[in-house]
Write a protein that holds these residues in place. Structure first.
Motif, PDB file in Angstrom:
ATOM      1  N   ARG A  25       0.869  -1.182   0.000  1.00 55.49           N
ATOM      2  CA  ARG A  25       0.000   0.000   0.000  1.00 55.49           C
ATOM      3  C   ARG A  25       0.896   1.219   0.000  1.00 55.49           C
ATOM      4  NH1 ARG A  25      -3.430   2.476   5.048  1.00 55.49           N
ATOM      5  NH2 ARG A  25      -4.658   3.969   3.831  1.00 55.49           N
ATOM      6  N   LEU A  26       0.686   2.126  -0.938  1.00 53.50           N
ATOM      7  CA  LEU A  26       1.424   3.386  -0.920  1.00 53.50           C
ATOM      8  C   LEU A  26       0.777   4.289   0.116  1.00 53.50           C
ATOM      9  CD1 LEU A  26       2.128   4.008  -4.707  1.00 53.50           C
ATOM     10  CD2 LEU A  26       3.690   3.139  -2.958  1.00 53.50           C
ATOM     11  N   HIS A  27       1.489   4.499   1.220  1.00 51.73           N
ATOM     12  CA  HIS A  27       0.943   5.283   2.328  1.00 51.73           C
ATOM     13  C   HIS A  27       2.098   5.874   3.126  1.00 51.73           C
ATOM     14  CE1 HIS A  27      -2.209   6.368   5.219  1.00 51.73           C
ATOM     15  NE2 HIS A  27      -1.291   6.140   6.151  1.00 51.73           N
ATOM     16  N   CYS A  28       2.048   7.170   3.360  1.00 49.28           N
ATOM     17  CA  CYS A  28       3.073   7.877   4.108  1.00 49.28           C
ATOM     18  C   CYS A  28       2.520   8.232   5.484  1.00 49.28           C
ATOM     19  CB  CYS A  28       3.482   9.134   3.345  1.00 49.28           C
ATOM     20  SG  CYS A  28       4.738  10.098   4.174  1.00 49.28           S
ATOM     21  N   GLU A  35      -4.587  13.358   2.628  1.00 47.44           N
ATOM     22  CA  GLU A  35      -3.412  13.705   1.818  1.00 47.44           C
ATOM     23  C   GLU A  35      -2.859  12.483   1.100  1.00 47.44           C
ATOM     24  OE1 GLU A  35      -1.130  17.348   4.006  1.00 47.44           O
ATOM     25  OE2 GLU A  35      -1.315  15.477   5.174  1.00 47.44           O
ATOM     26  N   ASN A  36      -2.827  11.334   1.788  1.00 50.61           N
ATOM     27  CA  ASN A  36      -2.362  10.101   1.157  1.00 50.61           C
ATOM     28  C   ASN A  36      -3.252   9.713  -0.014  1.00 50.61           C
ATOM     29  OD1 ASN A  36       0.033   8.592   2.320  1.00 50.61           O
ATOM     30  ND2 ASN A  36      -1.011   9.226   4.193  1.00 50.61           N
ATOM     31  N   GLY A  41      -3.773   8.151  -4.750  1.00 45.11           N
ATOM     32  CA  GLY A  41      -4.973   7.657  -5.418  1.00 45.11           C
ATOM     33  C   GLY A  41      -5.338   6.243  -5.014  1.00 45.11           C
ATOM     34  N   LYS A  42      -5.747   5.428  -5.998  1.00 43.02           N
ATOM     35  CA  LYS A  42      -6.200   4.065  -5.694  1.00 43.02           C
ATOM     36  C   LYS A  42      -5.081   3.184  -5.136  1.00 43.02           C
ATOM     37  CE  LYS A  42      -5.620   2.247 -10.379  1.00 43.02           C
ATOM     38  NZ  LYS A  42      -6.292   1.630 -11.507  1.00 43.02           N
ATOM     39  N   CYS A  43      -3.831   3.597  -5.297  1.00 45.73           N
ATOM     40  CA  CYS A  43      -2.703   2.829  -4.742  1.00 45.73           C
ATOM     41  C   CYS A  43      -2.620   2.971  -3.220  1.00 45.73           C
ATOM     42  CB  CYS A  43      -1.389   3.275  -5.371  1.00 45.73           C
ATOM     43  SG  CYS A  43      -1.315   2.925  -7.139  1.00 45.73           S
ATOM     44  N   ASN A  44      -3.471   3.836  -2.638  1.00 48.55           N
ATOM     45  CA  ASN A  44      -3.532   4.018  -1.188  1.00 48.55           C
ATOM     46  C   ASN A  44      -4.655   3.183  -0.568  1.00 48.55           C
ATOM     47  OD1 ASN A  44      -4.755   6.173   1.177  1.00 48.55           O
ATOM     48  ND2 ASN A  44      -2.611   5.579   1.273  1.00 48.55           N
ATOM     49  N   ASN A  45      -5.229   2.268  -1.308  1.00 51.48           N
ATOM     50  CA  ASN A  45      -6.294   1.399  -0.811  1.00 51.48           C
ATOM     51  C   ASN A  45      -5.878   0.797   0.529  1.00 51.48           C
ATOM     52  OD1 ASN A  45      -7.983  -0.788  -0.255  1.00 51.48           O
ATOM     53  ND2 ASN A  45      -8.172  -1.365  -2.407  1.00 51.48           N
ATOM     54  N   PRO A  46      -6.664   0.965   1.591  1.00 48.24           N
ATOM     55  CA  PRO A  46      -6.296   0.431   2.909  1.00 48.24           C
ATOM     56  C   PRO A  46      -6.035  -1.076   2.914  1.00 48.24           C
ATOM     57  CG  PRO A  46      -8.168   1.898   3.107  1.00 48.24           C
ATOM     58  CD  PRO A  46      -7.922   1.707   1.626  1.00 48.24           C
ATOM     59  N   MET A 150      19.061   3.261 -14.788  1.00 47.89           N
ATOM     60  CA  MET A 150      18.258   2.082 -14.529  1.00 47.89           C
ATOM     61  C   MET A 150      16.951   2.226 -15.289  1.00 47.89           C
ATOM     62  SD  MET A 150      20.125   0.621 -12.389  1.00 47.89           S
ATOM     63  CE  MET A 150      20.514   0.281 -10.712  1.00 47.89           C
ATOM     64  N   TYR A 151      16.297   1.141 -15.558  1.00 44.57           N
ATOM     65  CA  TYR A 151      15.002   1.221 -16.199  1.00 44.57           C
ATOM     66  C   TYR A 151      13.959   0.594 -15.306  1.00 44.57           C
ATOM     67  CZ  TYR A 151      17.389   3.043 -20.144  1.00 44.57           C
ATOM     68  OH  TYR A 151      18.135   3.852 -20.939  1.00 44.57           O
ATOM     69  N   LEU A 152      13.034   1.413 -14.861  1.00 43.51           N
ATOM     70  CA  LEU A 152      12.004   0.980 -13.928  1.00 43.51           C
ATOM     71  C   LEU A 152      10.642   1.282 -14.519  1.00 43.51           C
ATOM     72  CD1 LEU A 152      13.451   2.654 -10.705  1.00 43.51           C
ATOM     73  CD2 LEU A 152      13.852   0.343 -11.489  1.00 43.51           C
ATOM     74  N   GLY A 153       9.747   0.313 -14.488  1.00 40.28           N
ATOM     75  CA  GLY A 153       8.375   0.580 -14.880  1.00 40.28           C
ATOM     76  C   GLY A 153       7.658   1.257 -13.733  1.00 40.28           C
ATOM     77  N   CYS A 154       6.780   2.178 -14.034  1.00 38.13           N
ATOM     78  CA  CYS A 154       6.061   2.861 -12.961  1.00 38.13           C
ATOM     79  C   CYS A 154       4.690   3.272 -13.459  1.00 38.13           C
ATOM     80  CB  CYS A 154       6.827   4.087 -12.499  1.00 38.13           C
ATOM     81  SG  CYS A 154       6.024   4.931 -11.151  1.00 38.13           S
ATOM     82  N   GLY A 155       3.666   2.877 -12.740  1.00 39.01           N
ATOM     83  CA  GLY A 155       2.316   3.203 -13.153  1.00 39.01           C
ATOM     84  C   GLY A 155       1.795   4.498 -12.570  1.00 39.01           C
ATOM     85  N   HIS A 156       2.412   4.980 -11.478  1.00 37.61           N
ATOM     86  CA  HIS A 156       1.912   6.182 -10.819  1.00 37.61           C
ATOM     87  C   HIS A 156       3.086   6.931 -10.228  1.00 37.61           C
ATOM     88  CE1 HIS A 156      -0.626   8.837  -8.479  1.00 37.61           C
ATOM     89  NE2 HIS A 156       0.078   8.537  -7.412  1.00 37.61           N
ATOM     90  N   ILE A 157       3.246   8.187 -10.590  1.00 41.23           N
ATOM     91  CA  ILE A 157       4.309   9.015 -10.047  1.00 41.23           C
ATOM     92  C   ILE A 157       3.665  10.097  -9.199  1.00 41.23           C
ATOM     93  CG2 ILE A 157       6.238  10.541 -10.573  1.00 41.23           C
ATOM     94  CD1 ILE A 157       6.480   9.059 -13.256  1.00 41.23           C
ATOM     95  N   PRO A 158       3.870  10.066  -7.873  1.00 44.93           N
ATOM     96  CA  PRO A 158       3.266  11.076  -7.010  1.00 44.93           C
ATOM     97  C   PRO A 158       3.751  12.468  -7.377  1.00 44.93           C
ATOM     98  CG  PRO A 158       4.233   9.304  -5.720  1.00 44.93           C
ATOM     99  CD  PRO A 158       4.639   9.077  -7.141  1.00 44.93           C
TER     100      PRO A 158
END
Length: 166
Positions: A25-28, A35-36, A41-46, A150-158
């Motif tokens: 879960r992306l959560h700070c 704010e999270n 967005g949806k990547c913060n799903n509890p 480096m090559y990194l795939g990323c679907g969401h960049i905050p």
């Protein structure tokens, strides 16, 4: 007869890819829930969400004149099993991996952790080669973006960072 010039050292790189699945879960912790949600967005799903990751580890070093190898590929496979698969595969990164207790489990944080884990297993005395890079990517995301070579795939960049290590 060797085609290499006498006294000249030969160097090589070798890469190996492993795939693993993990949830997070992306959560700070230093931000409010609102704010999270706005930031991730949806990547913060509890309840979290999962990804299929691919990690490419590249090692480099001088080719041993006796073995003809930078390092034994069987050893590299075993090191990657210990360094990446056992601690990360089919785990909830936020709950099962102590590193993420106070660090946002972003792709960039996972890259850093993969390099640390792999370096501990591969580099050092009595080992061939050294880790050049360990790059995880989310295998569901087509394409990739360069990050310091480096090559990194990323679907969401905050839009902004977080004190928690995103």
């Amino acid at each position: 007869m060797s085609s290499a010039a006498p006294g000249r050292r030969r160097w090589a790189r070798v890469s190996r890819l492993v795939s693993f699945s993990a949830a997070h879960r992306l959560h700070c912790k230093s931000l409010s829930n609102e704010e999270n949600l706005q930031l991730f967005g949806k990547c913060n799903n509890p309840n979290g969400h999962g990804h299929n990751y691919k990690v490419v580890v590249t090692v480099h070093g001088e080719i041993d004149p006796v073995t003809g190898m930078v390092m034994n590929l069987t050893d590299l496979k075993e090191y990657m099993e210990e360094a990446i698969m056992k601690p990360l595969d089919h785990k909830n990164l936020d709950l099962d991996v102590p590193y993420f207790a106070d660090v946002v489990s972003s792709l960039w944080s996972l890259r850093h952790l993969s390099t640390l884990f792999t370096s501990r297993h591969i580099s050092g005395p009595n080992r061939f080669g050294s880790v050049d890079r360990a790059s995880p990517s989310d295998s569901r995301v087509p394409g990739s973006i360069p990050v310091k070579g480096m090559y990194l795939g990323c679907g969401h960049i905050p839009r902004r960072g977080c004190a928690g290590g995103s």
